[in-house]
Enzyme design. Structure first.
Site, PDB file in Angstrom:
ATOM      1  N   LEU A  14      39.774  50.489  64.445  1.00 16.69           N
ATOM      2  CA  LEU A  14      38.565  49.692  64.265  1.00 16.69           C
ATOM      3  C   LEU A  14      37.911  50.087  62.934  1.00 16.69           C
ATOM      4  CD1 LEU A  14      37.614  47.497  66.179  1.00 16.69           C
ATOM      5  CD2 LEU A  14      35.963  49.094  67.126  1.00 16.69           C
ATOM      6  N   HIS A  15      38.601  49.739  61.828  1.00 15.08           N
ATOM      7  CA  HIS A  15      38.049  50.016  60.495  1.00 15.08           C
ATOM      8  C   HIS A  15      36.992  48.968  60.153  1.00 15.08           C
ATOM      9  CE1 HIS A  15      40.435  46.758  58.713  1.00 15.08           C
ATOM     10  NE2 HIS A  15      41.421  47.172  59.489  1.00 15.08           N
ATOM     11  N   ALA A  16      36.498  48.967  58.931  1.00 17.14           N
ATOM     12  CA  ALA A  16      35.314  48.187  58.560  1.00 17.14           C
ATOM     13  C   ALA A  16      35.363  46.703  58.948  1.00 17.14           C
ATOM     14  CB  ALA A  16      35.057  48.324  57.069  1.00 17.14           C
TER      15      ALA A  16
END
Length: 87
Positions: A14-16
């Site tokens: 769940l990156h940017a």
């Protein structure tokens, strides 16, 4: 209140970008939404909170929703987390 433990499917976690989309969906739901990884729980409407969890591919998280239509919101947000947004 409805809650569910699930595994995050995005190949890079769940990156940017997926985190921002998740936070927008949580905010738009109008419900109280919390996300937990391990012993840390954050407001799912906070991008900094969600990113601070450091959620990677395959991590197990618990999503908790409280409010009107909590089951429907839970299903929608769980489906988001169970999709690979990096594919």
């Amino acid at each position: 209140m409805a809650d569910r433990t699930l595994v995050v499917a995005s190949a890079h976690g769940l990156h940017a970008r997926p985190a921002a989309l998740f936070v927008k969906a949580a905010t738009d739901s109008g419900a109280s939404v919390h996300l937990r990884k391990g012993d840390r729980t954050v407001d799912a409407k906070s991008i900094l909170g969600v990113i601070s969890l450091g959620i990677d591919h395959g991590d197990e998280v618990t999503l908790a929703v409280e409010g009107e239509n909590d089951e429907a919101v839970l299903n929608e947000l769980a489906a988001f987390l169970e999709q690979d947004h990096d594919a």
